[in-house]
Design an enzyme around this catalytic site. Sequence first.
Site, PDB file in Angstrom:
ATOM      1  CE  LYS A   1     -10.000  -0.204   3.746  1.00 28.79           C
ATOM      2  NZ  LYS A   1      -9.587   0.611   2.644  1.00 28.79           N
TER       3      LYS A   1
ATOM      4  CG  ASP B   1      -2.212  -2.747   7.394  1.00 26.88           C
ATOM      5  OD1 ASP B   1      -3.410  -2.916   7.694  1.00 26.88           O
ATOM      6  OD2 ASP B   1      -1.820  -1.783   6.697  1.00 26.88           O
TER       7      ASP B   1
ATOM      8  CD1 TRP C   1      -2.709   1.579   0.504  1.00 31.26           C
ATOM      9  CD2 TRP C   1      -2.125   1.778   2.661  1.00 31.26           C
ATOM     10  NE1 TRP C   1      -3.492   2.556   1.066  1.00 31.26           N
ATOM     11  CE2 TRP C   1      -3.139   2.707   2.383  1.00 31.26           C
ATOM     12  CE3 TRP C   1      -1.596   1.722   3.953  1.00 31.26           C
ATOM     13  CZ2 TRP C   1      -3.658   3.568   3.357  1.00 31.26           C
ATOM     14  CZ3 TRP C   1      -2.102   2.573   4.915  1.00 31.26           C
ATOM     15  CH2 TRP C   1      -3.118   3.486   4.622  1.00 31.26           C
TER      16      TRP C   1
HETATM   17  N1  KET Z   1      -3.928  -0.616   5.588  1.00 28.13           N
HETATM   18  C1  KET Z   1      -4.165  -1.019   4.331  1.00 28.13           C
HETATM   19  C2  KET Z   1      -3.443  -2.210   3.809  1.00 28.13           C
HETATM   20  C3  KET Z   1      -5.101  -0.331   3.561  1.00 28.13           C
HETATM   21  O1  KET Z   1      -5.331  -0.774   2.338  1.00 28.13           O
HETATM   22  C4  KET Z   1      -5.777   0.797   4.086  1.00 28.13           C
HETATM   23  C5  KET Z   1      -6.707   1.563   3.243  1.00 28.13           C
HETATM   24  C6  KET Z   1      -5.500   1.165   5.404  1.00 28.13           C
HETATM   25  C7  KET Z   1      -4.568   0.429   6.123  1.00 28.13           C
HETATM   26  C8  KET Z   1      -6.145   2.329   6.075  1.00 28.13           C
HETATM   27  O2  KET Z   1      -7.464   2.151   6.430  1.00 28.13           O
HETATM   28  P1  KET Z   1      -8.161   2.992   7.618  1.00 28.13           P
HETATM   29  O3  KET Z   1      -9.421   3.487   7.049  1.00 28.13           O
HETATM   30  O4  KET Z   1      -7.228   4.107   8.029  1.00 28.13           O
HETATM   31  O5  KET Z   1      -8.351   2.039   8.724  1.00 28.13           O
HETATM   32  N2  KET Z   1      -6.668   1.461   1.978  1.00 28.13           N
HETATM   33  C9  KET Z   1      -7.552   2.046   0.977  1.00 28.13           C
HETATM   34  C10 KET Z   1      -7.912   3.462   1.183  1.00 28.13           C
HETATM   35  C11 KET Z   1      -6.756   4.386   1.368  1.00 28.13           C
HETATM   36  O6  KET Z   1      -5.816   4.371   0.577  1.00 28.13           O
HETATM   37  O7  KET Z   1      -6.807   5.150   2.362  1.00 28.13           O
HETATM   38  C12 KET Z   1      -6.961   1.791  -0.406  1.00 28.13           C
HETATM   39  O8  KET Z   1      -5.887   1.194  -0.522  1.00 28.13           O
HETATM   40  O9  KET Z   1      -7.601   2.151  -1.404  1.00 28.13           O
END
Ligand code: KET
Length: 397
Positions: A246, A211, A130
């Site tokens: 999610k 993660d 990511w």
């Molecule tokens: N870790 C991973 C692997 C991840 O894909 C995301 C979000 C997050 C953490 C952060 O999620 P939070 O909502 O802070 O708990 N990914 C998607 C959104 C983004 O980039 O913020 C994405 O990859 O599209």
Amino acid sequence: MFQHLDAYAGDPILSLNEAIQKDPRPHKVNVSIGIYFDDAGRIPVLDCVRQAEAQMLAEGSAKPYLPIEGAAAARSAVQALLFGAAHEAVASGRIATLQTIGSSGGLKVGADFIARWFPGSGIWVSDPTWDNHRAMFEGAGLAVHTYPYYDAATGGVKFDAMLQTLSDLPARSVVLLHACCHNPTGVDLSREQWRELCAVLKQRALLPYLDLAYQGYGDGIEEDAFAPRALAEAGLSFFIANSFSKSMSVYGERCGALSLVCPDAAQAERALGQLKATVRRNYSSPPLHAAGIVARVLGDPALRAGWEADVSAMRERILAMRRRLHALLTARLPGRELGYFLSQRGMFSYTGLSPAQVDRLREEFGIYLIRSGRICIAGLNSGNVERTAEAMAEVMR
Ligand code: KET
């Protein structure tokens, strides 16, 4: 005063999600960001979340600050979710858990903690990972390196090369691992590979950082918690940042947590103290509404059952879209190796589309994916999957 500031190039994921809102074409398709959309193309509000919120509204309680570490009920619910309520590590009090601002907040607090208490440690992330992992850990002042992961030739994991790289790291190096549904590739380690990896992490005295952002989107809520349980069983100390964005479809509520599994309760208490100090210096305390949602949905048996059913339904819908996209593309591109759409797990597939092909999809067809070629299958639905497959086949021919 601010003339010297560089212009912000924008974030590769979030900027695209903003750009699509401005695109006037009615048939545009958002398969960029990791968000689950339902078959009508909407972000669902899960019934369990709605009910939890209705309860909170009816109670009309005051809105004090939460403690720095978050609400006790949410924190213990997170531990039970990740490890099982009866797990030895939970029962013995050797896990320090903070409720955080999404898992991003948790990842960053953990990064700051590492910079302060493990100053010589570098962090190794998968190649690829990511995008924001690198930004966050570099932003905390850590040196970010990569270990081999995705094998474009086979569509699998370069597992031997990964282990080889990790075997050569200095003790206390931090190793970031996607607990399930690897972002961006959708390619996960098998259980056997996790066990082998645990042995290397243990032997080399490395500090894993899990993660877990997509719990429930791989094989199931319990099944997707295999990695933290395997690490705990191997006797490792480690970090785990987990997200409800999610899994509960509560992106903007910022529901997440950071846990540090320690060798004993005394070390966990110290770790919690220093994590709290880190939070206090950053944002002081996490959101109250988020704590209410998490604690109620996980803690109330009826809401919990509803949540589990919803997570299964979301996972199944994505799987159905994987099968549909695969069938449509296979029909249009006979002889092409497309099995990865079926084998990759979670929201994403790594298509191998080039940046030029991605640009064509966006410009000619209004289909938005990020330039690495990652497509969010959860953005497909019965109304747009055919058009998307048609356009993809067009640029892949
Ligand atoms: N870790 C991973 C692997 C991840 O894909 C995301 C979000 C997050 C953490 C952060 O999620 P939070 O909502 O802070 O708990 N990914 C998607 C959104 C983004 O980039 O913020 C994405 O990859 O599209």
